[in-house]
Design a protein around this motif. Structure first.
Motif, PDB file in Angstrom:
ATOM      1  N   TYR A 255      52.664  32.965  25.415  1.00  0.00           N
ATOM      2  CA  TYR A 255      51.201  33.058  25.415  1.00  0.00           C
ATOM      3  C   TYR A 255      50.741  33.340  26.833  1.00  0.00           C
ATOM      4  CZ  TYR A 255      46.270  31.830  24.834  1.00  0.00           C
ATOM      5  OH  TYR A 255      44.881  31.857  24.815  1.00  0.00           O
ATOM      6  N   ALA A 256      49.939  34.399  27.003  1.00  0.00           N
ATOM      7  CA  ALA A 256      49.432  34.799  28.316  1.00  0.00           C
ATOM      8  C   ALA A 256      47.912  34.756  28.301  1.00  0.00           C
ATOM      9  CB  ALA A 256      49.917  36.200  28.683  1.00  0.00           C
ATOM     10  N   PHE A 257      47.321  34.322  29.410  1.00  0.00           N
ATOM     11  CA  PHE A 257      45.866  34.216  29.495  1.00  0.00           C
ATOM     12  C   PHE A 257      45.428  34.333  30.949  1.00  0.00           C
ATOM     13  CE2 PHE A 257      47.719  30.031  29.822  1.00  0.00           C
ATOM     14  CZ  PHE A 257      47.025  29.420  30.851  1.00  0.00           C
ATOM     15  N   ASN A 258      44.149  34.604  31.142  1.00  0.00           N
ATOM     16  CA  ASN A 258      43.581  34.701  32.484  1.00  0.00           C
ATOM     17  C   ASN A 258      43.052  33.346  32.925  1.00  0.00           C
ATOM     18  OD1 ASN A 258      44.107  37.439  32.579  1.00  0.00           O
ATOM     19  ND2 ASN A 258      42.058  38.037  31.928  1.00  0.00           N
ATOM     20  N   LEU A 259      43.407  32.965  34.138  1.00  0.00           N
ATOM     21  CA  LEU A 259      42.874  31.757  34.751  1.00  0.00           C
ATOM     22  C   LEU A 259      41.975  32.206  35.897  1.00  0.00           C
ATOM     23  CD1 LEU A 259      43.061  28.660  34.549  1.00  0.00           C
ATOM     24  CD2 LEU A 259      44.807  28.740  36.317  1.00  0.00           C
ATOM     25  N   GLY A 260      40.742  32.600  35.548  1.00  0.00           N
ATOM     26  CA  GLY A 260      39.872  33.239  36.520  1.00  0.00           C
ATOM     27  C   GLY A 260      40.071  34.739  36.489  1.00  0.00           C
ATOM     28  N   GLU A 261      39.366  35.431  37.367  1.00  0.00           N
ATOM     29  CA  GLU A 261      39.426  36.896  37.370  1.00  0.00           C
ATOM     30  C   GLU A 261      40.687  37.447  38.012  1.00  0.00           C
ATOM     31  OE1 GLU A 261      35.946  38.389  39.243  1.00  0.00           O
ATOM     32  OE2 GLU A 261      34.563  37.636  37.697  1.00  0.00           O
ATOM     33  N   LYS A 262      41.351  36.683  38.862  1.00  0.00           N
ATOM     34  CA  LYS A 262      42.468  37.214  39.639  1.00  0.00           C
ATOM     35  C   LYS A 262      43.821  36.613  39.269  1.00  0.00           C
ATOM     36  CE  LYS A 262      39.449  39.497  42.110  1.00  0.00           C
ATOM     37  NZ  LYS A 262      39.307  40.962  41.994  1.00  0.00           N
ATOM     38  N   ILE A 263      43.857  35.672  38.335  1.00  0.00           N
ATOM     39  CA  ILE A 263      45.106  34.956  38.047  1.00  0.00           C
ATOM     40  C   ILE A 263      45.469  35.137  36.578  1.00  0.00           C
ATOM     41  CG2 ILE A 263      46.276  32.734  38.066  1.00  0.00           C
ATOM     42  CD1 ILE A 263      44.348  31.829  40.227  1.00  0.00           C
ATOM     43  N   ARG A 264      46.705  35.566  36.344  1.00  0.00           N
ATOM     44  CA  ARG A 264      47.241  35.736  34.998  1.00  0.00           C
ATOM     45  C   ARG A 264      48.399  34.764  34.817  1.00  0.00           C
ATOM     46  NH1 ARG A 264      45.504  37.832  30.099  1.00  0.00           N
ATOM     47  NH2 ARG A 264      47.250  38.694  28.896  1.00  0.00           N
ATOM     48  N   VAL A 316      49.127  36.478  40.731  1.00  0.00           N
ATOM     49  CA  VAL A 316      47.838  36.405  41.421  1.00  0.00           C
ATOM     50  C   VAL A 316      47.554  37.755  42.065  1.00  0.00           C
ATOM     51  CG1 VAL A 316      46.469  35.185  43.143  1.00  0.00           C
ATOM     52  CG2 VAL A 316      48.244  33.958  41.867  1.00  0.00           C
ATOM     53  N   ASN A 317      46.422  38.361  41.697  1.00  0.00           N
ATOM     54  CA  ASN A 317      46.032  39.676  42.215  1.00  0.00           C
ATOM     55  C   ASN A 317      44.698  39.583  42.925  1.00  0.00           C
ATOM     56  OD1 ASN A 317      47.425  40.321  39.256  1.00  0.00           O
ATOM     57  ND2 ASN A 317      48.172  41.595  40.907  1.00  0.00           N
ATOM     58  N   PRO A 318      44.655  39.096  44.165  1.00  0.00           N
ATOM     59  CA  PRO A 318      43.392  39.059  44.898  1.00  0.00           C
ATOM     60  C   PRO A 318      42.978  40.453  45.330  1.00  0.00           C
ATOM     61  CG  PRO A 318      45.187  38.414  46.324  1.00  0.00           C
ATOM     62  CD  PRO A 318      45.789  38.609  44.948  1.00  0.00           C
ATOM     63  N   ASP A 319      41.764  40.566  45.841  1.00  0.00           N
ATOM     64  CA  ASP A 319      41.321  41.868  46.355  1.00  0.00           C
ATOM     65  C   ASP A 319      42.204  42.265  47.532  1.00  0.00           C
ATOM     66  OD1 ASP A 319      39.280  41.993  44.501  1.00  0.00           O
ATOM     67  OD2 ASP A 319      37.866  40.924  45.800  1.00  0.00           O
ATOM     68  N   GLY A 320      42.641  43.500  47.538  1.00  0.00           N
ATOM     69  CA  GLY A 320      43.491  43.969  48.616  1.00  0.00           C
ATOM     70  C   GLY A 320      44.831  44.432  48.095  1.00  0.00           C
ATOM     71  N   SER A 357      54.304  41.322  46.666  1.00  0.00           N
ATOM     72  CA  SER A 357      54.323  42.780  46.667  1.00  0.00           C
ATOM     73  C   SER A 357      53.191  43.309  47.531  1.00  0.00           C
ATOM     74  CB  SER A 357      54.189  43.332  45.239  1.00  0.00           C
ATOM     75  OG  SER A 357      52.931  43.008  44.686  1.00  0.00           O
ATOM     76  N   PHE A 358      53.445  44.448  48.139  1.00  0.00           N
ATOM     77  CA  PHE A 358      52.492  45.082  49.051  1.00  0.00           C
ATOM     78  C   PHE A 358      52.312  46.522  48.625  1.00  0.00           C
ATOM     79  CE2 PHE A 358      51.842  47.458  53.134  1.00  0.00           C
ATOM     80  CZ  PHE A 358      50.538  47.029  53.357  1.00  0.00           C
ATOM     81  N   LYS A 359      51.088  46.869  48.256  1.00  0.00           N
ATOM     82  CA  LYS A 359      50.783  48.219  47.796  1.00  0.00           C
ATOM     83  C   LYS A 359      49.618  48.766  48.624  1.00  0.00           C
ATOM     84  CE  LYS A 359      50.002  50.956  43.611  1.00  0.00           C
ATOM     85  NZ  LYS A 359      49.782  50.914  42.137  1.00  0.00           N
ATOM     86  N   PRO A 360      49.932  49.382  49.775  1.00  0.00           N
ATOM     87  CA  PRO A 360      48.856  49.857  50.659  1.00  0.00           C
ATOM     88  C   PRO A 360      48.109  51.063  50.104  1.00  0.00           C
ATOM     89  CG  PRO A 360      50.990  50.551  51.502  1.00  0.00           C
ATOM     90  CD  PRO A 360      51.266  49.650  50.337  1.00  0.00           C
ATOM     91  N   ASN A 361      48.748  51.818  49.209  1.00  0.00           N
ATOM     92  CA  ASN A 361      48.126  52.996  48.616  1.00  0.00           C
ATOM     93  C   ASN A 361      48.781  53.262  47.264  1.00  0.00           C
ATOM     94  OD1 ASN A 361      50.594  54.586  49.204  1.00  0.00           O
ATOM     95  ND2 ASN A 361      49.886  54.436  51.328  1.00  0.00           N
ATOM     96  N   GLN A 362      48.341  54.333  46.589  1.00  0.00           N
ATOM     97  CA  GLN A 362      48.855  54.635  45.264  1.00  0.00           C
ATOM     98  C   GLN A 362      50.300  55.152  45.295  1.00  0.00           C
ATOM     99  OE1 GLN A 362      47.345  54.002  42.325  1.00  0.00           O
ATOM    100  NE2 GLN A 362      45.783  53.001  43.575  1.00  0.00           N
ATOM    101  N   ALA A 363      50.762  55.604  46.454  1.00  0.00           N
ATOM    102  CA  ALA A 363      52.096  56.200  46.530  1.00  0.00           C
ATOM    103  C   ALA A 363      53.202  55.175  46.766  1.00  0.00           C
ATOM    104  CB  ALA A 363      52.133  57.257  47.631  1.00  0.00           C
TER     105      ALA A 363
END
Length: 529
Positions: A255-264, A316-320, A357-363
């Motif tokens: 079972y998967a759910f969101n705990l706030g807007e940034k946490i899965r 956790v997917n914060p802004d950035g 993980s670090f994703k500075p751009n789409q590439a």
């Protein structure tokens, strides 16, 4: 429509602007001469929003010939709609159906104003013009009503006969034809192998109760035997093998759910796998049904530190550009549910995992992973990926390991994906001679070329070194080095059928230069529904 057209019809600029503000979602639906689902119409309709000031339109200027008309309609009637990007698109071509839809929308608003005793806001000239237009387009309005009525009838029928209001059924079936071949198998003797035809079927019931959550119940049946039985090495295994004589089992329950807007958050009751719960940085090859053909080619062995157990994973997917993943998983299908000593959620084998993980751009996307694993019984450090010695450097003695991994994906263009991983494991024996430890290394590189030869097809190449013991205390290192080479070509026959021929070449199996090269030819056909 041009200004001259409105003059021919003797329509005021106010009415012209109203018609240009027609509900494009419904008009386009009618213009296509077909009926779609209510959900699709609702989604398209919601893409257009009401405005309260003509200045909200970025493409409308005071010098435009219909500016005053738009301004009047916004202030007097409030029946002007725009697009989410803040545009009105006044120069857009207008169909007769759109004209009818816009007229109908304005009539509804006028009737509403009259009903609320605000008829003084509507002048007689506008009403007379609207009446003439209503008569002129009576046929189109009738057609529009008929389409909506048909849509409502179809929706009612679907609702009455649907499987469930909360659950969707998804399926995948694999037909596999393969054969291993070579001169000698690992351990000696001729490599005698036959061509086999086998299958795997999965049915997933995905239920949602709040729209953003998901309860997954997956059933599985398969009869794909391991190539190790004829080659003598796990390095020849396919990425989707396993045989229970097609007996149906509950393969996954989570079972998967969101705990706030940034946490899965995902809670696994059984069948937990790190590669299903976090990013593995190998998008073209990670899937067992549509990705790499081999077990090793799917992703880095660090994601096999926890398999087939129960636990919790948090992403956790914060802004950035950063994403943080963490997991705790009790290893083994029945370990977490067994209350006896040496089992249970915390006393049995388990893995604590973390990844940044670090994703500075789409590439570019880079991941740093760490896993601390304790295995009490049936030690298998990389879940049979790599040599037997690398998976059991101390036999079945209780083992703990610290695992470090670096993974990356680089997409220089929309059609080319480069990937790779490198990993290092420090393993220590906890029983028997406790002074024993082992250093284990592995790496891999992947190349995926989309639309190769034909749109939708993908050419894939995978090369790497599966786990190998390179040093340690009180144990021998592996003298040779196994290399894994894989080529595959994913052919998209339709949206639901994928055919993948490919070849595995394993050099120096079991990290022994004296072992002959082994080959595995495979043709996998995947049906999704």
């Amino acid at each position: 429509m041009t200004k001259q057209f409105w003059n021919v019809l003797k329509v005021s600029p106010a009415i012209a602007a109203t018609l240009l503000a027609s509900n494009s979602a419904i008009a386009a639906e009618v213009n296509e001469q077909q009926v779609t689902s209510v959900a699709q119409l609702t989604k398209e309709t919601n893409s257009i929003g009401q405005v309260t000031s003509v200045s909200q339109f970025s493409d409308v200027q005071p010098t435009d010939w219909a500016f005053q008309a738009l301004q009047s309609l916004v202030e007097r009637y409030g029946c002007i709609a725009g697009y989410p990007n803040g545009t009105f698109r006044g120069n857009r071509a207008l169909t007769r159906y759109e004209f009818a839809a816009g007229l109908n929308s304005c009539l509804d608003r006028v009737n509403e104003l009259i009903a609320t005793a605000t008829a003084d806001m509507v002048n007689k000239q506008d009403l007379a013009t609207l009446q003439r237009l209503q008569e002129e387009f009576s046929a189109e309005l009738a057609t529009l009503r008929g389409r909506v009525d048909a849509l409502e009838a179809r929706t009612s029928e679907l609702e009455a006969n649907q499987f469930s209001t909360t659950t969707k059924l998804q399926g995948e079936a694999i037909f596999n034809v393969s054969q291993a071949f070579g001169d000698k198998k690992v351990g000696g003797g001729d490599l005698d192998s036959n061509t086999v035809f086998s299958d795997r079927v999965r049915l997933s019931l995905n239920s949602s109760f709040m729209g953003t959550d998901q309860l997954q119940t997956r059933l599985e049946a398969k009869n794909i035997g391991s190539n190790k039985d004829v080659t003598g090495t796990n390095t020849t295994r396919l990425g989707y093998d396993g045989g229970e004589d097609n007996s149906v089992t509950v393969d996954k329950l989570n079972y998967a759910f969101n705990l706030g807007e940034k946490i899965r958050v995902k809670v696994d009751a059984t069948g937990a796998e790190l590669n299903e719960n976090v990013n593995v940085f190998n998008p073209d090859f990670r899937s067992s049904g549509t990705g790499a053909l081999s077990r090793y080619g799917r992703f880095s062995p660090i994601y096999r530190q926890a398999a087939d157990g129960a636990g919790i994973t948090v992403n956790v997917n914060p802004d950035g550009p950063f994403t943080l993943s963490a997991a705790y998983i009790a290893q083994g299908r029945n370990v977490a549910s067994d209350p006896s000593e040496g089992n249970g959620l915390f006393d049995g084998g388990n893995t604590i995992f973390g990844q940044l993980s670090f994703k500075p751009n789409q590439a570019l996307n880079v991941g740093f992973a760490y896993a601390r694993t304790y295995q009490r019984d049936s030690v298998n450090l990389f879940q049979s990926t790599g040599s037997d010695f690398a998976n059991k450097p101390f036999g079945n003695s209780r083992t703990k390991s610290d695992n470090f991994g670096l993974q990356l994906t680089f997409q220089p263009s929309a059609k080319i994906t480069l990937g790779g991983w490198a990993g290092y494991t420090m393993a220590d024996a906890l029983t028997g001679d406790t002074g024993r430890d082992a250093d284990i290394w592995y790496w891999g590189a992947t190349l995926g070329i989309k639309d190769f030869g034909r749109e939708g097809n993908t050419l894939g190449l995978i090369f790497g070194q599966p786990p190998k013991v390179t040093g340690g205390s009180k144990i021998a290192s592996e003298s040779g080095t196994t290399y894994h080479l894989e080529g595959l070509y994913k052919m998209k026959i339709s949206d639901n059928i994928l055919v993948t021929p490919g070849l595995l070449v394993i050099f120096n199996p079991e990290n022994n230069d004296n072992n002959d090269t082994v080959y595995v030819g495979t043709l996998r056909t995947t049906f999704t529904f």
